[in-house]
Write a protein that holds these residues in place. Structure first.
Motif, PDB file in Angstrom:
ATOM      1  N   SER A  66       0.849  -1.197   0.000  1.00 46.52           N
ATOM      2  CA  SER A  66       0.000   0.000   0.000  1.00 46.52           C
ATOM      3  C   SER A  66       0.880   1.240   0.000  1.00 46.52           C
ATOM      4  O   SER A  66       2.065   1.183   0.371  1.00 46.52           O
ATOM      5  N   GLU A  67       0.302   2.346  -0.411  1.00 47.12           N
ATOM      6  CA  GLU A  67       1.044   3.604  -0.390  1.00 47.12           C
ATOM      7  C   GLU A  67       1.393   3.994   1.043  1.00 47.12           C
ATOM      8  O   GLU A  67       2.471   4.524   1.303  1.00 47.12           O
ATOM      9  N   GLN A  68       0.512   3.697   1.991  1.00 48.27           N
ATOM     10  CA  GLN A  68       0.788   4.004   3.398  1.00 48.27           C
ATOM     11  C   GLN A  68       2.016   3.242   3.894  1.00 48.27           C
ATOM     12  O   GLN A  68       2.871   3.813   4.565  1.00 48.27           O
ATOM     13  N   GLU A  69       2.116   1.947   3.565  1.00 46.00           N
ATOM     14  CA  GLU A  69       3.307   1.168   3.940  1.00 46.00           C
ATOM     15  C   GLU A  69       4.563   1.785   3.338  1.00 46.00           C
ATOM     16  O   GLU A  69       5.588   1.903   3.998  1.00 46.00           O
ATOM     17  N   MET A  70       4.475   2.158   2.062  1.00 45.27           N
ATOM     18  CA  MET A  70       5.628   2.751   1.388  1.00 45.27           C
ATOM     19  C   MET A  70       6.051   4.039   2.098  1.00 45.27           C
ATOM     20  O   MET A  70       7.241   4.246   2.359  1.00 45.27           O
ATOM     21  N   ARG A  71       5.101   4.883   2.425  1.00 44.03           N
ATOM     22  CA  ARG A  71       5.422   6.165   3.080  1.00 44.03           C
ATOM     23  C   ARG A  71       6.004   5.954   4.476  1.00 44.03           C
ATOM     24  O   ARG A  71       6.913   6.671   4.885  1.00 44.03           O
ATOM     25  N   GLU A  72       5.494   4.958   5.208  1.00 46.17           N
ATOM     26  CA  GLU A  72       6.063   4.642   6.529  1.00 46.17           C
ATOM     27  C   GLU A  72       7.518   4.211   6.386  1.00 46.17           C
ATOM     28  O   GLU A  72       8.383   4.625   7.157  1.00 46.17           O
ATOM     29  N   TYR A  73       7.774   3.384   5.407  1.00 47.76           N
ATOM     30  CA  TYR A  73       9.132   2.893   5.157  1.00 47.76           C
ATOM     31  C   TYR A  73      10.055   4.039   4.751  1.00 47.76           C
ATOM     32  O   TYR A  73      11.175   4.154   5.238  1.00 47.76           O
ATOM     33  N   LEU A  74       9.568   4.908   3.884  1.00 51.13           N
ATOM     34  CA  LEU A  74      10.369   6.046   3.440  1.00 51.13           C
ATOM     35  C   LEU A  74      10.696   7.005   4.579  1.00 51.13           C
ATOM     36  O   LEU A  74      11.736   7.663   4.560  1.00 51.13           O
ATOM     37  N   SER A  75       9.838   7.080   5.577  1.00 53.17           N
ATOM     38  CA  SER A  75      10.039   8.033   6.672  1.00 53.17           C
ATOM     39  C   SER A  75      11.304   7.744   7.467  1.00 53.17           C
ATOM     40  O   SER A  75      11.819   8.628   8.156  1.00 53.17           O
ATOM     41  N   GLY A  79      16.225  10.213   2.781  1.00 51.89           N
ATOM     42  CA  GLY A  79      15.843  11.261   1.836  1.00 51.89           C
ATOM     43  C   GLY A  79      16.066  10.858   0.391  1.00 51.89           C
ATOM     44  O   GLY A  79      16.437  11.676  -0.437  1.00 51.89           O
ATOM     45  N   TRP A  80      15.844   9.590   0.091  1.00 52.07           N
ATOM     46  CA  TRP A  80      16.027   9.094  -1.263  1.00 52.07           C
ATOM     47  C   TRP A  80      14.875   9.525  -2.152  1.00 52.07           C
ATOM     48  O   TRP A  80      13.772   9.786  -1.704  1.00 52.07           O
ATOM     49  N   TYR A  81      15.150   9.518  -3.457  1.00 53.33           N
ATOM     50  CA  TYR A  81      14.070   9.666  -4.419  1.00 53.33           C
ATOM     51  C   TYR A  81      13.236   8.381  -4.384  1.00 53.33           C
ATOM     52  O   TYR A  81      13.721   7.322  -3.990  1.00 53.33           O
TER      53      TYR A  81
END
Length: 151
Positions: A66-75, A79-81
């Motif tokens: 999910s996009e939410q999982e992706m955003r949690e992981y990115l947090s 600061g990668w693209y």
């Protein structure tokens, strides 16, 4: 050539942001324990690379559910693209690079040619970040068309 990638707002065009840079395409997901472990190693490696030279970038290619999982992981990343969640380019890169499991790091030269699809192993077993960067920058392959410019 006009895929938008993000690091911060606003999104930027991939070919403009990545042109002339050494790019590490990081295929990973939040739900994957080996990915979470390797992400810490990659974050440190990326910070070391950026201290040595400013033309190194990581592009996160998400296999999250999910996009939410992706955003949690990115947090918790450096600061990668990243590619937009579910974008067609995710599947195209996975296919083009022959990614069959995660985590995987595909290293692409400033010229756009693939240097290695075994970036994860090379990062984990490196003697020094400087030596590995120098090795990658010396490699010039005759792969087919450039990767970065086709994003």
């Amino acid at each position: 050539g006009s895929v938008a990638i993000q690091r911060n707002q606003p999104a930027v065009i991939a070919k403009d942001a990545l042109a002339g840079k050494l790019v590490l395409f990081y295929h990973s997901a939040h739900w994957c324990p080996p990915c979470r472990r390797f992400s810490k190693i990659l974050k440190k490696f990326y910070e070391e690379c950026r201290a040595i030279r400013g033309d190194v970038e990581v592009v996160f290619v998400s296999s999250d559910r999910s996009e939410q999982e992706m955003r949690e992981y990115l947090s918790v990343q450096a600061g990668w693209y990243y590619l937009p969640f579910g974008h067609v380019t995710v599947n195209e890169l996975t296919r083009r690079f022959g990614v069959s499991g995660i985590p995987t790091v595909v290293v692409v030269a400033p010229s756009g040619h693939v240097i290695t699809t075994k970036g994860r192993q090379e990062i984990e077993t490196r003697d020094s970040t400087l030596k590995l960067l120098n090795k990658w920058m010396r490699i010039d392959t005759d792969e087919d068309s450039p990767i970065v410019t086709s994003l």
